[in-house]
Design an enzyme around this catalytic site. Sequence first.
Site, PDB file in Angstrom:
ATOM      1  N   ASP A  78       0.814  -1.212   0.000  1.00 29.32           N
ATOM      2  CA  ASP A  78       0.000   0.000   0.000  1.00 29.32           C
ATOM      3  C   ASP A  78       0.851   1.268   0.000  1.00 29.32           C
ATOM      4  O   ASP A  78       0.477   2.278  -0.588  1.00 29.32           O
ATOM      5  CB  ASP A  78      -0.940   0.007   1.208  1.00 29.32           C
ATOM      6  CG  ASP A  78      -2.161  -0.871   0.979  1.00 29.32           C
ATOM      7  OD1 ASP A  78      -2.129  -1.687   0.042  1.00 29.32           O
ATOM      8  OD2 ASP A  78      -3.134  -0.748   1.735  1.00 29.32           O
ATOM      9  N   CYS A 119       1.287  -8.408   4.555  1.00 26.68           N
ATOM     10  CA  CYS A 119       0.807  -7.040   4.350  1.00 26.68           C
ATOM     11  C   CYS A 119      -0.699  -6.975   4.147  1.00 26.68           C
ATOM     12  O   CYS A 119      -1.377  -7.978   4.014  1.00 26.68           O
ATOM     13  CB  CYS A 119       1.572  -6.375   3.217  1.00 26.68           C
ATOM     14  SG  CYS A 119       3.282  -5.998   3.688  1.00 26.68           S
ATOM     15  N   ASP A 120      -1.168  -5.743   4.069  1.00 28.21           N
ATOM     16  CA  ASP A 120      -2.553  -5.364   4.318  1.00 28.21           C
ATOM     17  C   ASP A 120      -3.643  -6.302   3.799  1.00 28.21           C
ATOM     18  O   ASP A 120      -4.391  -6.879   4.559  1.00 28.21           O
ATOM     19  CB  ASP A 120      -2.810  -3.969   3.747  1.00 28.21           C
ATOM     20  CG  ASP A 120      -2.039  -2.907   4.497  1.00 28.21           C
ATOM     21  OD1 ASP A 120      -1.037  -3.245   5.121  1.00 28.21           O
ATOM     22  OD2 ASP A 120      -2.449  -1.745   4.461  1.00 28.21           O
ATOM     23  N   LYS A 121      -3.781  -6.421   2.483  1.00 29.32           N
ATOM     24  CA  LYS A 121      -4.928  -7.154   1.942  1.00 29.32           C
ATOM     25  C   LYS A 121      -4.662  -8.644   1.835  1.00 29.32           C
ATOM     26  O   LYS A 121      -5.577  -9.428   1.588  1.00 29.32           O
ATOM     27  CB  LYS A 121      -5.323  -6.585   0.572  1.00 29.32           C
ATOM     28  CG  LYS A 121      -5.516  -5.080   0.567  1.00 29.32           C
ATOM     29  CD  LYS A 121      -6.412  -4.616   1.692  1.00 29.32           C
ATOM     30  CE  LYS A 121      -6.325  -3.127   1.922  1.00 29.32           C
ATOM     31  NZ  LYS A 121      -5.020  -2.633   2.378  1.00 29.32           N
ATOM     32  N   CYS A 191       5.177  -2.600   8.063  1.00 25.56           N
ATOM     33  CA  CYS A 191       5.568  -1.303   8.641  1.00 25.56           C
ATOM     34  C   CYS A 191       5.312  -1.248  10.140  1.00 25.56           C
ATOM     35  O   CYS A 191       4.300  -1.743  10.625  1.00 25.56           O
ATOM     36  CB  CYS A 191       4.857  -0.174   7.916  1.00 25.56           C
ATOM     37  SG  CYS A 191       5.319  -0.071   6.176  1.00 25.56           S
ATOM     38  N   GLU A 440      -6.796   4.320  -0.360  1.00 19.48           N
ATOM     39  CA  GLU A 440      -6.518   4.962   0.930  1.00 19.48           C
ATOM     40  C   GLU A 440      -6.135   6.428   0.718  1.00 19.48           C
ATOM     41  O   GLU A 440      -5.398   6.757  -0.215  1.00 19.48           O
ATOM     42  CB  GLU A 440      -5.384   4.239   1.652  1.00 19.48           C
ATOM     43  CG  GLU A 440      -5.762   2.847   2.107  1.00 19.48           C
ATOM     44  CD  GLU A 440      -4.648   2.135   2.856  1.00 19.48           C
ATOM     45  OE1 GLU A 440      -4.956   1.162   3.549  1.00 19.48           O
ATOM     46  OE2 GLU A 440      -3.493   2.560   2.743  1.00 19.48           O
ATOM     47  N   SER A 466      -5.354   4.744   5.562  1.00 17.55           N
ATOM     48  CA  SER A 466      -4.293   3.855   6.025  1.00 17.55           C
ATOM     49  C   SER A 466      -4.352   3.743   7.540  1.00 17.55           C
ATOM     50  O   SER A 466      -4.825   4.660   8.228  1.00 17.55           O
ATOM     51  CB  SER A 466      -2.940   4.425   5.600  1.00 17.55           C
ATOM     52  OG  SER A 466      -1.896   3.823   6.322  1.00 17.55           O
TER      53      SER A 466
END
Length: 552
Positions: A78, A119-121, A191, A440, A466
């Site tokens: 992202d 990570c995110d998704k 992160c 985002e 985010s």
Amino acid sequence: MKSCAIKTGAERAPHRSLLYALGLTREELDRPFVAVVSALNEAVPGHKHLREIVQAVKDGVRMAGGVPFECHCPAVCDGIAMNHGGMCYSLPSRELVADCAEAMVRAHSFDAVVFVPNCDKVIPGMLLAAARLDLPAVFVSGGPMLAGDFRGGKVDLSDVFNALGALTMGEISEDDLTELELTACPGSGSCAGMFTANTMNCLTEALGLALPGNGTAPAVSAERLRLAKKGGARAVALLREGGPRPREILTETAFENAIRVDLALGGSTNTVLHLLALAEEVGIPFPLARVNELSDATPQLCRLSPAGPHHIEDLHRAGGIPAVMSELAGGGLIDPEAVTITGSLKGSLSRVRDTGVIRPVDNPHASVGGIAVLFGSLAPEGAVVKRGAVAEEMLRHQGPARVFNSEADAVRAIRAREFRDGDVIVIRYVGPKGAPGMPEMLTPTALLSGMGMDDKVALVTDGRFSGATRGAAIGHVSPEAAVRGPIAAVRDGDRIAIDIPGKRIDLDIPAEELEERLEEWTPPECEVPPGYLRRYAAWVGSAARGAILKGG
């Protein structure tokens, strides 16, 4: 074993021949086949190191008598995709991850699965796949990045985004920015703050699908490798013991436990989107308003970046998610009898080692959770805000709207300071259908924070934020502008009333006028590139229900 479908009987001789072509021995054909589904790639810092994690998982599978097979899914960073067309692919990639994992595992008749996201998704995509497949499953994340060091202070990626605002104000130089960008992200991992990736990895623990430490043990630590080996071995044990499958674990109790942990952590608002989608996948009714009921009764125990000074490494040293859950269980706020891959949740609980990082239930940072859902004339189906990262003076705010139909236009205006104290910046047509892909809005919020305006200006959008966002940033406004939601009718100068404690967000115009504006509304032209995004835009539903694909 499901793998018997590809290895047992004379009619499976062709299949066995292909398995032998992989280098398998006759003895291995008698053992369980375990898929190790990862998102290893060299484009994402959170995933670049997964080769070593995956190898440790495979070692654990073999130690327990199974045969591991490595498979892969896509992953979008992202941070790298932010603030350009690539961000439109971030949320849609969740569905790609779920579909890829489902296809690989079912097509090859694996007996169990270890998912290796970071990570995110990718994490929610793999959770959706785990629910669909309902095989013995264990999650082993790649782990969080360590915080960087900038002139003696801890920093992370959010500090770099915020520095853009400081640069705009002339408070730092380009040399300062260059030094910061070289130190903020010191190596592999998700992160370092309580952003979406780390929130979701922590919640996978709380849901009961990961071993203790999954969300917080640093990416570069030996502890992470030991955890990976244990995860691989646990998947084989679950199969042999007839242990609980994902649908036995993902109960209403598990979802409530996970949301309460999220609220106590002050986690990312994106988790609401993903937990709603997962609840839909397993057929558990979980209305958005339920989040408020839980939030009002759950104290915020942690203030992690971007809402506070601590990072995931600090949370880990303080006891991690087992310690957070122990505090909540001691206050009667989660059910310690919930089923997990290791037994009941209570077997994973541990003591808090640093009350400065994880506050006691009777001495929290806030008496309510870090996320709130707002309803009102501007968001009849709901909007989401990271309440724990909002300045006290902005919890209740009324101001004139400053309306933009794209993120790019809003960013240009913010950089040119074409707004005033008290304004409510509205960014619309960036929802699931409108963008498409619900990008985002970290760049505009980070600019405002870096300019010192996050306690003077609110930002409202039908897009997402985010986990690194802070300030009065209200997202997921539903219905979105692209489907004629009320946000499409807002005009410059209209007053918007925000009451986060009261869970309200209203457009201060008469209902009759709102309806007239919406009847006159015509959607702006939006050129969607051919391919996946067009299909996604045609099928995606409301953010208020998890932005799931209709007909799935």
